[in-house]
Design an enzyme around this catalytic site. Structure first.
Site, PDB file in Angstrom:
ATOM      1  N   ASP A   1      47.250  35.986  39.147  1.00  0.00           N
ATOM      2  CA  ASP A   1      45.950  36.249  38.495  1.00  0.00           C
ATOM      3  C   ASP A   1      45.619  37.735  38.383  1.00  0.00           C
ATOM      4  O   ASP A   1      46.126  38.562  39.119  1.00  0.00           O
ATOM      5  CB  ASP A   1      44.823  35.519  39.244  1.00  0.00           C
ATOM      6  CG  ASP A   1      44.786  35.829  40.741  1.00  0.00           C
ATOM      7  OD1 ASP A   1      45.843  36.164  41.323  1.00  0.00           O
ATOM      8  OD2 ASP A   1      43.690  35.753  41.333  1.00  0.00           O
TER       9      ASP A   1
ATOM     10  N   GLU B   1      44.738  34.079  43.557  1.00  0.00           N
ATOM     11  CA  GLU B   1      44.823  34.730  44.880  1.00  0.00           C
ATOM     12  C   GLU B   1      43.568  35.551  45.146  1.00  0.00           C
ATOM     13  O   GLU B   1      43.119  35.673  46.286  1.00  0.00           O
ATOM     14  CB  GLU B   1      46.065  35.623  44.977  1.00  0.00           C
ATOM     15  CG  GLU B   1      46.387  36.093  46.398  1.00  0.00           C
ATOM     16  CD  GLU B   1      45.481  37.187  46.922  1.00  0.00           C
ATOM     17  OE1 GLU B   1      45.143  37.163  48.115  1.00  0.00           O
ATOM     18  OE2 GLU B   1      45.082  38.072  46.138  1.00  0.00           O
TER      19      GLU B   1
HETATM   20 ZN   LIG Z   1      43.950  42.108  44.936  1.00  0.00          ZN
HETATM   21 ZN   LIG Z   2      46.934  41.385  45.242  1.00  0.00          ZN
END
Ligand SMILES: [Zn+2]
Ligand SMILES: [Zn+2]
Length: 424
Positions: free
Chosen positions: A96, A162
């Site tokens: 991401d 994440e």
């Molecule tokens: Zn990051």
């Molecule tokens: Zn990262």
């Protein structure tokens, strides 16, 4: 002439069939950079990585891997079965991007715009996850050409969100695990890396045990009794209680946590209370974060925070409750596995380039995988040649920049770790 040509053909065919893993790694650099630039130019926010996932899945399918999509919304998993039976190793890349407007002047600069939490913003791979995707795609391609040398199975995990799912949504490593990403076949060990803008190209940094902190968000609700500001004896002051609680919490770090073992942090980042100067309000709220690197310290600190909060409020005639919301666990490098795999990192980077580091108090959701299976997480040098370690623009900023020549070592390290883990 004719026979020389035939000989050339014969030799080149032979070389191709016998191409070594080293050659395949070297040869993949051009593709690696091309992929990274594509993702850099087309970043997608957490839980919206649909086009990113499609490109990853197409690539894995083209390599002949078993591919599963839509895990934890946009996650992709590729399964590569070696010719020989053995253990299962997982390699993970996060995919991401962030709501950051890129300020770099690059031919593949991101021009993507969006609205994030009601604010207009650009979208940028400002943490370097574009390099992680490219590195894992390249590793999959290299290893898929050498199935005959692989004893066991490799699971390539491309993980969304994440950076944290949007408010109200689930996502990331936690959701992937919930949806069974570590089962069927059951993963025996997992490896992950993060490119780092402050580490020179060619260098790998690692640490045994806690390498990144667990991230907890906490909320303390303090209840007093409202009264006139001129007559505090008529009520219970939640603002005074809050001050005492903040003071008390910091003594857990300074007087109780064994800081020679690992660092720990408690921060109160937000205080809300009151309406005007001459009213002692009814309630107050404190919001903050706790960072720990050791599982025992983590439970001690959380237990003591609860005790302090409740008893301090009680001592002043009020009440207080604390709640925690876990954002990441401790990114904990299994000590035995780290000892066992250190030579593989050294083979990939050269012994002098694998350096021990201090822990960081940032968090990483790779930690959730490591709660289930032993794993190793390490940092990969990506500092641009014009930067000094202290001058490099930090991750998550509009000027964040990575030197692409650092990526190939990521492929080498992943490949070496995988083959050594499975084959020894
Ligand atoms: Zn990051
Ligand atoms: Zn990262």
């Amino acid at each position: 002439m004719k026979s020389a040509f035939a000989l050339f053909l014969l030799v080149s065919t032979f070389t191709f069939a016998q191409s070594t893993i080293e050659q395949d790694i070297t040869n993949i650099e051009e593709k690696l950079i091309k992929w990274r630039r594509h993702f850099h130019q087309n970043p997608e926010l957490s839980n919206q990585e649909f086009k990113t996932a499609e490109k990853i899945a197409d690539h894995l399918k083209s390599l002949g891997l078993e591919v599963e999509t839509g895990i934890a919304i946009t996650g992709v998993v590729g399964l590569l079965k070696g010719d020989l039976p053995g253990k299962v190793v997982a390699l993970r890349a996060d995919i991401d991007a962030l709501p950051v407007t890129e300020r770099n002047d690059l031919p593949f600069k991101s021009e993507v715009k969006t609205t994030f939490l009601n604010t207009e913003t650009g979208v940028m791979h400002a943490c370097g996850h574009d390099t992680h995707i490219a590195i894992l795609m390249a590793t999959a391609e290299v290893l898929s050409k050498h199935k005959d040398k692989i004893k066991g199975t490799i699971k390539f995990i491309f993980q969304p969100a994440e950076e944290g799912p949007p408010p109200g949504e689930e996502g990331g490593a936690k959701l992937m695990i919930k949806e069974g990403v570590l089962d069927n076949p059951k993963v025996d060990a997992i490896f992950g890396l993060h490119i780092n803008a402050g580490t020179p190209v060619g260098v790998i940094k690692y640490k045994k045990g806690g390498i990144m902190a667990s991230v907890e968000r906490f909320v303390i609700d303090v209840k007093g009794k409202q009264t006139h500001g001129s007559q505090p004896w008529g009520g219970v002051d939640p603002i005074l209680i809050s001050a005492k609680i903040i003071d008390g919490l910091q003594t857990i770090i300074s007087r109780e946590a064994k800081l020679t073992d690992e660092a720990a942090v408690i921060t109160v980042g937000k205080i809300t209370a009151g309406t005007r100067f001459n009213i002692i309000p009814e309630t107050a709220q404190l919001i903050g974060t706790v960072r720990t690197l050791d599982p025992d310290m983590r439970s001690m600190i959380e237990r003591r925070m609860k005790e302090m909060t409740e008893t301090i409020a009680k001592a002043y005639g009020g009440e207080a409750t604390i709640s925690f919301r876990n954002q990441t666990s401790i990114t904990f490098n299994d000590p035995d596995l780290t000892d066992k795999m250190l030579p593989s990192l050294q083979k990939a980077a050269g012994t002098e380039n694998v350096q021990l580091m201090k822990a960081t108090t940032g968090g990483e959701d790779f930690s959730y995988f490591q709660e289930v299976v032993p794993g190793i997480y390490f940092f990969l040098g990506g500092m641009t040649s014009t930067d000094e370690p202290k001058g490099a623009f930090p991750h998550h900023t509009p000027d964040f920049m990575i030197d692409e020549s650092g990526m190939l070592l990521g492929v080498k390290a992943f490949t070496q770790l995988t083959l050594d883990y499975l084959n020894n």
